[in-house]
Enzyme design. Sequence first.
Site, PDB file in Angstrom:
ATOM      1  N   GLY A 127       0.818  -1.207   0.000  1.00 14.20           N
ATOM      2  CA  GLY A 127       0.000   0.000   0.000  1.00 14.20           C
ATOM      3  C   GLY A 127       0.851   1.255   0.000  1.00 14.20           C
ATOM      4  O   GLY A 127       1.015   1.888   1.049  1.00 14.20           O
ATOM      5  N   GLU A 244      13.042  -3.388  -4.483  1.00 19.95           N
ATOM      6  CA  GLU A 244      12.044  -3.486  -5.545  1.00 19.95           C
ATOM      7  C   GLU A 244      12.633  -3.117  -6.889  1.00 19.95           C
ATOM      8  O   GLU A 244      12.382  -3.775  -7.898  1.00 19.95           O
ATOM      9  CB  GLU A 244      10.842  -2.591  -5.227  1.00 19.95           C
ATOM     10  CG  GLU A 244       9.732  -2.710  -6.268  1.00 19.95           C
ATOM     11  CD  GLU A 244       8.559  -1.802  -5.978  1.00 19.95           C
ATOM     12  OE1 GLU A 244       7.425  -2.191  -6.286  1.00 19.95           O
ATOM     13  OE2 GLU A 244       8.784  -0.691  -5.471  1.00 19.95           O
TER      14      GLU A 244
END
Length: 402
Positions: A127, A244
């Site tokens: 999120g 990431e």
Amino acid sequence: MNFDLEPADVAFRAEMRALIRDLLPADIARRGRQGFHATHDDVQTWMRLLNARGLAAVHWPTEYGGTDWSPLRKHLFQIELRAAGAPVPDQAALELVGPVICTFGNAAQKAQYLPAILNADTFWCQGFSEPNSGSDLASLKTSAMRDGDHYVVNGQKTWTSEAHKADMMFALVRTDSEARPQAGISFMLIDMKSPGVSVRPIYTINEGLSVNEVFFDNVRVPAENLVGEENRGWGYAKFLLTNERTMSAETPHTAFDLSMVQEIAAAEPKDGRPVIEDPLFAARLARFEIDLIALEATVVRVLHMGEDDPGLNAAASVLKVRGSELRQRIADLAVEALGDHGLAVFPDVEGQDNMDVLAPVPPAPGHAAGWLSRAMFRRATTIYGGANEIQRTIIAKSVLGL
């Protein structure tokens, strides 16, 4: 840098290839080679098979279930997983929140969440992005206000991958509205079944469901779900985003895609001979192979960089830019190589083996499965994980001094 593998690493790679081949169920491998999003059951089954052998999270510290393999061997293992058609595991859990909890979580959080991640007992979503806060995460508005032993969360997240399947979300929330943007953000773990959490699907251009909007309406989150210290979440997010963006190079996936394109080009005819014998097509394919080799070399360099290396963020941004663009171009090349078969739509239906149950429209051979869907979905690769325009700005400032 010596790009040749040492004999011990060659033997390791062969050992892992054989292990994965013997361990991976044939039906899961077949679905994996079709290129669709893996089903929840396939991911869970595969992660549990790996976890039983201590291989679910080889990149984690050994004390939390990882291995003491070298960065190169961890990378080789990922390449072999993708080459075998293994389903992509719960990356939000294994690659993103897991390392954050290992590094910054307290003992109770580690005991509660890490074993459940390894055994695929809980699935996670990320999120971060909001309607007006994508690559500029520091402008996020979702708030978490302390109320006794809880935080009350209000706001919205968007483009949330796999939120419709997730049990938990790790989120960036604003806990201090008066501080400068980066200083007022905290890192929080939110149960997706909490009252006040609602998920709305976003269907992408390929008619698939992988991203969602998530709304928080006075959601009460236990204070013990705060990771690390309040208002220190920006630092934890930077740690996560470096992982990431390194992951976003996706070289194991791209290597798999490239091998599939070679198979397609050898099977599809053009002017009475295989496409791969066309000199112009062969030259383009060779160019992509060279680009992939160069990208893989850069990935290995980044894997060997220390966490305090000042060039790490810029290098990760380079990987994100080059990796995402290469994934787009190779998918486009596959559709081109398929000719008319590149127009075939293979329905991507959760829980169904597409090749056995659903026929493509118009009819097409099995090697065409999923490519049109992939090519359309990959328009997003240069956006998610931090838009490439933002990554180029990071590179310009950090490397070029502009």
